[in-house]
Design a protein around this motif. Structure first.
Motif, mmCIF file in Angstrom:
data_model
loop_
_atom_site.group_PDB
_atom_site.id
_atom_site.type_symbol
_atom_site.label_atom_id
_atom_site.label_comp_id
_atom_site.label_asym_id
_atom_site.label_seq_id
_atom_site.Cartn_x
_atom_site.Cartn_y
_atom_site.Cartn_z
ATOM 1 N N VAL A 17 -8.134 15.377 0.599
ATOM 2 C CA VAL A 17 -6.850 15.265 0.607
ATOM 3 C C VAL A 17 -6.565 16.371 1.412
ATOM 4 N N TRP A 18 -5.412 15.977 2.519
ATOM 5 C CA TRP A 18 -5.103 17.000 3.539
ATOM 6 C C TRP A 18 -3.658 16.971 3.671
ATOM 7 N N ARG A 19 -2.881 18.006 3.664
ATOM 8 C CA ARG A 19 -1.530 18.192 3.843
ATOM 9 C C ARG A 19 -1.003 18.993 4.884
ATOM 10 N N ALA A 78 6.817 17.169 4.674
ATOM 11 C CA ALA A 78 5.206 17.369 4.328
ATOM 12 C C ALA A 78 4.625 15.848 4.586
ATOM 13 N N VAL A 79 3.279 15.844 5.086
ATOM 14 C CA VAL A 79 2.486 14.614 5.255
ATOM 15 C C VAL A 79 1.358 15.083 4.698
ATOM 16 N N GLU A 80 0.913 13.978 3.685
ATOM 17 C CA GLU A 80 -0.312 14.092 3.017
ATOM 18 C C GLU A 80 -1.080 12.899 3.343
ATOM 19 N N VAL A 81 -2.398 13.280 3.519
ATOM 20 C CA VAL A 81 -3.420 12.067 3.775
ATOM 21 C C VAL A 81 -4.516 12.356 2.596
ATOM 22 N N ILE A 88 -7.341 4.743 1.698
ATOM 23 C CA ILE A 88 -6.571 5.805 2.418
ATOM 24 C C ILE A 88 -5.124 5.692 2.228
ATOM 25 N N ARG A 89 -4.633 7.050 1.480
ATOM 26 C CA ARG A 89 -3.150 6.923 1.294
ATOM 27 C C ARG A 89 -2.561 8.023 2.171
ATOM 28 N N PRO A 161 -8.109 -0.865 -5.467
ATOM 29 C CA PRO A 161 -7.752 -0.089 -6.952
ATOM 30 C C PRO A 161 -6.481 0.176 -6.873
ATOM 31 N N ALA A 162 -5.793 0.361 -8.401
ATOM 32 C CA ALA A 162 -4.343 0.741 -8.577
ATOM 33 C C ALA A 162 -4.079 2.123 -7.930
ATOM 34 N N VAL A 163 -3.090 2.250 -7.145
ATOM 35 C CA VAL A 163 -2.886 3.718 -6.478
ATOM 36 C C VAL A 163 -1.585 4.132 -7.257
ATOM 37 N N THR A 164 -1.601 5.425 -7.745
ATOM 38 C CA THR A 164 -0.347 5.747 -8.157
ATOM 39 C C THR A 164 0.136 6.907 -7.288
ATOM 40 N N SER A 165 1.076 7.637 -7.496
ATOM 41 C CA SER A 165 1.844 8.599 -6.861
ATOM 42 C C SER A 165 0.723 9.644 -6.363
ATOM 43 N N PRO A 166 0.915 10.098 -5.115
ATOM 44 C CA PRO A 166 0.066 11.033 -4.460
ATOM 45 C C PRO A 166 0.174 12.317 -5.245
#
Length: 173
Positions: A17-19, A78-81, A88-89, A161-166
């Motif tokens: 995770v990168w922000r 803010a951008v988060e990857v 990838i989210r 897969p199900a993805v939830t909030s970052p």
């Protein structure tokens, strides 16, 4: 972590995770897009070119929306990857309380369809997107895509897969 013959399986080196933060100004749009692209290359993320193109368009749309609609109350965004083994989210967070909705296509307008575009790009790739409130009253808009295009046909999106909030658990899909 899985075990293979008693030896724990290693997490691929590209996962994480990168922000980063940026000013809510026009020049941040191409800067964010380039930062995300450079991150994918630097980390060796095995993302398909077609997915990368869609992801970078999503980044541009989400950052543009934050700059155009949230800058007054949110001078920083803010951008988060987040990258998992098969997905990838990307998310963009601002401090503006308005929670936008994807608008229906109105071909008479020249704008106002950014979230509709994000939703369509994500769905076409077999991914998903959502808008959520933060604890501080702002919002996070995110999209998650598989690293490889989904096979066409019914049920193709079931491979993601199900993805939830970052914010729920950045280390999990």
């Amino acid at each position: 972590m899985e075990n293979h013959g008693g030896v724990p399986a290693r997490q691929p080196s590209y996962e994480g995770v990168w922000r980063f933060t940026a000013a809510a100004v026009d020049v941040s749009v191409p800067q964010a897009r380039h930062a995300v692209r450079d991150l994918l290359v630097r980390q060796g993320v095995p993302v398909h070119e077609e997915i990368t193109d869609g992801l970078l368009l999503i980044v541009s749309e989400l950052v543009t929306n934050a700059v155009r609609h949230a800058a007054l109350l949110s001078p920083q965004i803010a951008v988060e990857v987040a990258v998992g083994p098969e997905w990838i989210r990307v998310s963009v967070e601002d401090n503006h309380p308005y929670r936008p909705k994807a608008l229906e296509a109105d071909y008479g307008q020249t704008g106002g369809r950014g979230l509709l575009l994000v939703r369509e790009i994500a769905a076409e790739a077999g991914g998903t997107c959502d808008v959520e409130h933060t604890a501080t009253g702002g919002k996070i808009i995110w999209a998650a895509l598989p690293l490889a295009p989904m096979a066409p046909g019914p049920g193709a999106a079931l491979g993601l897969p199900a993805v939830t909030s970052p914010r729920t658990d950045p280390s999990a899909p």
